[in-house]
Every structure is written in C-alpha cells, then in structure tokens.
Design an enzyme around this catalytic site. Structure first.
Site, PDB file in Angstrom:
ATOM      1  N   SER A  67      10.111 -35.435 -45.410  1.00 10.57           N
ATOM      2  CA  SER A  67       9.978 -36.693 -44.698  1.00 10.57           C
ATOM      3  C   SER A  67      11.130 -36.926 -43.716  1.00 10.57           C
ATOM      4  CB  SER A  67       9.860 -37.822 -45.722  1.00 10.57           C
ATOM      5  OG  SER A  67       9.202 -38.891 -45.141  1.00 10.57           O
TER       6      SER A  67
ATOM      7  N   LYS B 107      12.507 -34.201 -40.865  1.00  8.80           N
ATOM      8  CA  LYS B 107      12.782 -34.349 -39.419  1.00  8.80           C
ATOM      9  C   LYS B 107      14.174 -33.788 -39.146  1.00  8.80           C
ATOM     10  CE  LYS B 107      10.853 -39.089 -39.855  1.00  8.80           C
ATOM     11  NZ  LYS B 107       9.439 -39.085 -39.877  1.00  8.80           N
TER      12      LYS B 107
ATOM     13  N   TRP C 224      -0.200 -41.289 -42.776  1.00  6.12           N
ATOM     14  CA  TRP C 224       0.888 -41.912 -41.997  1.00  6.12           C
ATOM     15  C   TRP C 224       1.683 -40.848 -41.222  1.00  6.12           C
ATOM     16  CZ3 TRP C 224       2.142 -46.299 -40.045  1.00  6.12           C
ATOM     17  CH2 TRP C 224       3.459 -46.722 -39.859  1.00  6.12           C
TER      18      TRP C 224
ATOM     19  N   HIS D 261       2.320 -38.814 -50.241  1.00  3.36           N
ATOM     20  CA  HIS D 261       3.594 -38.498 -49.614  1.00  3.36           C
ATOM     21  C   HIS D 261       4.675 -38.238 -50.665  1.00  3.36           C
ATOM     22  CE1 HIS D 261       6.539 -38.728 -46.420  1.00  3.36           C
ATOM     23  NE2 HIS D 261       7.233 -39.625 -47.094  1.00  3.36           N
TER      24      HIS D 261
HETATM   25  C1  GTR Z   1       8.653 -43.826 -43.872  1.00  2.84           C
HETATM   26  C2  GTR Z   1       8.790 -43.468 -42.418  1.00  2.84           C
HETATM   27  C3  GTR Z   1       8.467 -42.026 -42.241  1.00  2.84           C
HETATM   28  C4  GTR Z   1       9.119 -41.150 -43.270  1.00  2.84           C
HETATM   29  C5  GTR Z   1       9.261 -41.777 -44.636  1.00  2.84           C
HETATM   30  C6  GTR Z   1      10.250 -41.115 -45.590  1.00  2.84           C
HETATM   31  O1  GTR Z   1       8.820 -45.141 -44.125  1.00  2.84           O
HETATM   32  O2  GTR Z   1       7.933 -44.279 -41.693  1.00  2.84           O
HETATM   33  O3  GTR Z   1       8.753 -41.622 -40.922  1.00  2.84           O
HETATM   34  O4  GTR Z   1      10.331 -40.683 -42.813  1.00  2.84           O
HETATM   35  O5  GTR Z   1       9.620 -43.087 -44.568  1.00  2.84           O
HETATM   36  O6  GTR Z   1      11.309 -40.652 -45.195  1.00  2.84           O
HETATM   37  O7  GTR Z   1       9.937 -41.070 -46.770  1.00  2.84           O
END
Ligand code: GTR
Length: 397
Positions: A235, A239, A326, A378
């Site tokens: 996540s 990045k 998402w 996620h």
């Molecule tokens: C979310 C964000 C994502 C992702 C995520 C995470 O809220 O919108 O881009 O980075 O967090 O890091 O778990």
C-alpha cells in the site's frame, strides 16, 4: 418525508470531510473510465525513438526519472557526511533457534545534525551464508520507535526457513505519517532545505531514504548477500518501495503489494482513489507540484507505467486484491503490462504479459516481472508472500 430524508442526507454529506466525500464519489464503473492516452515510453522529449539500452539509459530513463522527481515524489537526497551502525539489545528474539536477531540503530549525520533510525534484521542460523535479504518497509508495526513487534504481514519465520535474511523498519522512525508532523524526522533533522521546495522530499521519499540506509547496512554485512535483495512494501509503503527502487539500483527485486494510486496504478484511469483524493487525504506523501494534477490527471506529463519502467532491468513484482478496488487492480496490471515493455524490448528479458486482465486465473511469473491477484481485501497476507516467494526464488537463487 422522502424529501426530508433526502435533505438530511445532503446536509450529512456536506458535513463529511472532503476526502470522505470524494471516496463516496469514487468511480468503480469501467465504462466511465476515460479512454487512455498515455505518454510513450519509447519517444524522448525531443521526439527521438528509443531503441537501445544505451539510448534508454542515457536519454529516456533520466527524463522519466526527472519527471517523477519533479512532479510527483520529490527528491530523495543522496548526500550525508557520515553513517554509523550500532547494535541495540532491547527485544527478545522470537525465533532463537532459527535466526539471529540484530536490532540496528543507524545514525546518519549531515551538516552537524544527526538522525537515528532502527532496523530489525533476522539472519538464518541454518544453511550457509551469505544470505539473500528481503526488506519490508513497514508503516503498520506496533512501535513507532522501531522496537520489534509481531506483524502478521512480515512472516519472519517462513522467510528465514526458506533461507532468506529479512529486515524491516518502522516508517515512522524516518518520517512520521502525519500531515502536520511528517518533517519531524530526517526532513527537519537532516534536509531542512527540502521543506519549502515545490519538488522537495516528503514522507514517501523519506521512507525510501530509510530503505536505502538499510541497504547501506546490508552491503557491508559479511553474512548478507546484498546483490540478492528484495524490497517489499504494501500500500503506501508499496508506493514508497517503487520510488525507492527507481532511485537505488541496488535492489534486485521490487515488490509492490496493492500500491494503488501513486504506486503501480495508472492515474489517468481515475478509477478508485484519484490524485485529488490522495493529495487531500495525505498531503504529506507527494511533493507540492503533484497537487497541480488534482482533478486534472489529463495534464500529467507521465503515468505510473513509467515509474515501473524505471526499475528495469531489475525484476519487478506487482500484486493486487479483487476486494481492493480502491487501489484499481486493473490499473495496476495495465501499468505493469505496459511498463514491462522496457524489460522485453530494451533488455530482452521476456516479460510480456499476454493475458488480458479479465482472463487472469493464476499468477503470471515471467522472466523479469510477475503479477498476481487474489481474492479478498486490502492487506499483505501470507498468500501474497507465498506466491511472491516462488517468483523471488527463481530470480535470486
Ligand atoms: C489508504 C490510501 C491508499 C493506501 C492505503 C494504505 O487510505 O488511500 O492510497 O495507501 O491507505 O496505505 O493502506
């Protein structure tokens, strides 16, 4: 009554913070995705067609790198005066039979100031070293001061059993994950001149800087084979892992798990999380210039397939989850499919993803790039690690 209900819903919605409001409006309808016009990997800014590794490395790759540094992530400064390593002994080793635990305080000095970050490194006791190493950038660990904690998404035991050394650091020991305090780590301590710059260092880049310091430790360690290394992030840390690897060619494999917007996913698709939403919720992740593209993805002079292309000829792995719309799984795959053309066309490492996204039924592991998508939400799960490790074994061993 119906009208009253509608009215109260509108009032309630308008009271929500902007980021939440935008999440509600996120597009998940493929038919509403704009037709894609992506910048060409193989045409330089002056219009030259890029055909060889020399042309890629001398002309096009530096152009693309510069675009990401300036317009998206900011610079990761490479200079400092001194780095030193000190072993701490704070935590109980949960796997004393299997691995040695090194809790390492890495202190970096620059212009009379210093900053210390902590990494936790496990080195297998069984087998013959030096061992390949897997680093996880961790923004979720329990202790923000970097002390060791149990993490379900860092499967230390399984990794050391398979013959890997493995390390992780808490992102917060480098830069807090907070819009008001993100600079209260290396940015204020070591690189304060970055704060006011429109293309200055922000949190994602700072975490990458931390990964690079961990690598500085690995390269001088007699029991680590740093040429066989993987950087892993989930996540927001995914990045960061991608941008780190674009900056630092010492990583043999880069694995981004569900990195989504500003990671592997194509921004111009505007599917799921968008540039505006991410910049509003997390203004401390990307540089100031990136905010120009809020609700204005069409004018981005790049897209994330170009970030992935910067990692070639080193191996790249991208993973998605079906329940993580998402992060736009299809956008992550397309980006990998297009970005990997550099692997195949420039470096002759067969990495062409022939399968359409809709037809993927199993992991795709090619010569120098891999992808899987699993059921579920996620998260970085053992299922992801297990599939990734099959790919890693082929590349590293
Ligand atoms: C979310 C964000 C994502 C992702 C995520 C995470 O809220 O919108 O881009 O980075 O967090 O890091 O778990």
């Amino acid at each position: 009554m119906k009208i009253l209900l509608k009215f109260t819903t509108i009032i309630a919605l308008s009271l929500l913070p902007f980021s939440l409001l935008s999440q509600i409006k996120a597009n998940y309808d493929e038919s509403k995705v704009p037709s894609l016009a992506l910048p060409d990997l193989f045409v330089s800014e002056s219009g030259k067609i890029i055909q060889s590794a020399d042309e890629w490395e001398d002309i096009r790759r530096p152009e693309i790198f510069q675009l990401f540094q300036q317009e998206v992530y900011g610079e990761i400064p490479k200079d400092f005066d001194k780095i030193s390593f000190k072993l701490a002994q704070e935590s109980l080793n949960p796997y004393p039979e299997l691995a040695k635990l090194e809790e390492v305080d890495i202190t970096v000095e620059r212009n009379g100031n210093s900053h210390t970050m902590r990494i936790n490194l496990f080195i297998p006791r069984v087998g013959k070293g030096p061992f390949p190493v897997i680093l996880l950038i961790n923004h979720r660990a329990k202790y923000p001061d970097g002390r060791l904690s149990e993490d379900e998404y860092w499967p230390v035991e399984e990794l050391v059993k398979r013959g890997y050394a493995t390390a992780s650091f808490h992102a917060e020991t480098v830069a807090p994950d907070n819009k008001d305090t993100y600079h209260n780590g290396i940015i204020s301590n070591l690189y304060p001149e970055q704060i006011e710059k429109p293309d200055g260092l922000k949190a994602l880049g700072a975490w990458g800087w931390g990964a690079m310091r961990a690598m500085d430790y690995f390269v001088q360690h007699p029991e680590i084979d740093s040429e066989k290394s993987a950087i892993v992030g989930h996540s927001r840390s995914g990045k960061s892992a991608l941008w780190t690897s674009a900056n630092d060619p010492r990583w043999a494999i880069t694995y981004s798990n569900e990195s989504g917007c500003g990671g592997a996913a194509l921004s111009k698709r505007k599917y799921g999380e968008t540039v505006q939403v991410i910049n509003t919720s997390f203004p401390h992740w990307f540089n100031e210039n990136f905010k120009k593209y809020n609700n204005n993805e069409e004018s981005l002079p790049l897209d994330q397939h170009m970030l992935l292309s910067l990692i070639a000829p080193r191996a790249l792995y991208v993973a998605s989850a079906k329940g993580d719309q998402w992060a736009d799984p299809k956008g992550e795959y397309l980006s990998l499919q297009i970005g990997s053309r550099v692997q195949t066309d420039i470096y002759q490492k067969n990495s062409s993803f022939e399968t359409d996204f809709e037809s993927i039924s199993k992991p795709i592991h090619l010569e120098n790039a891999g992808y899987h998508i699993r059921e579920g939400k996620h998260s970085l799960k053992w299922e992801d690690w297990g599939i990734f490790l099959e790919f890693a074994a082929k590349i590293l061993q």
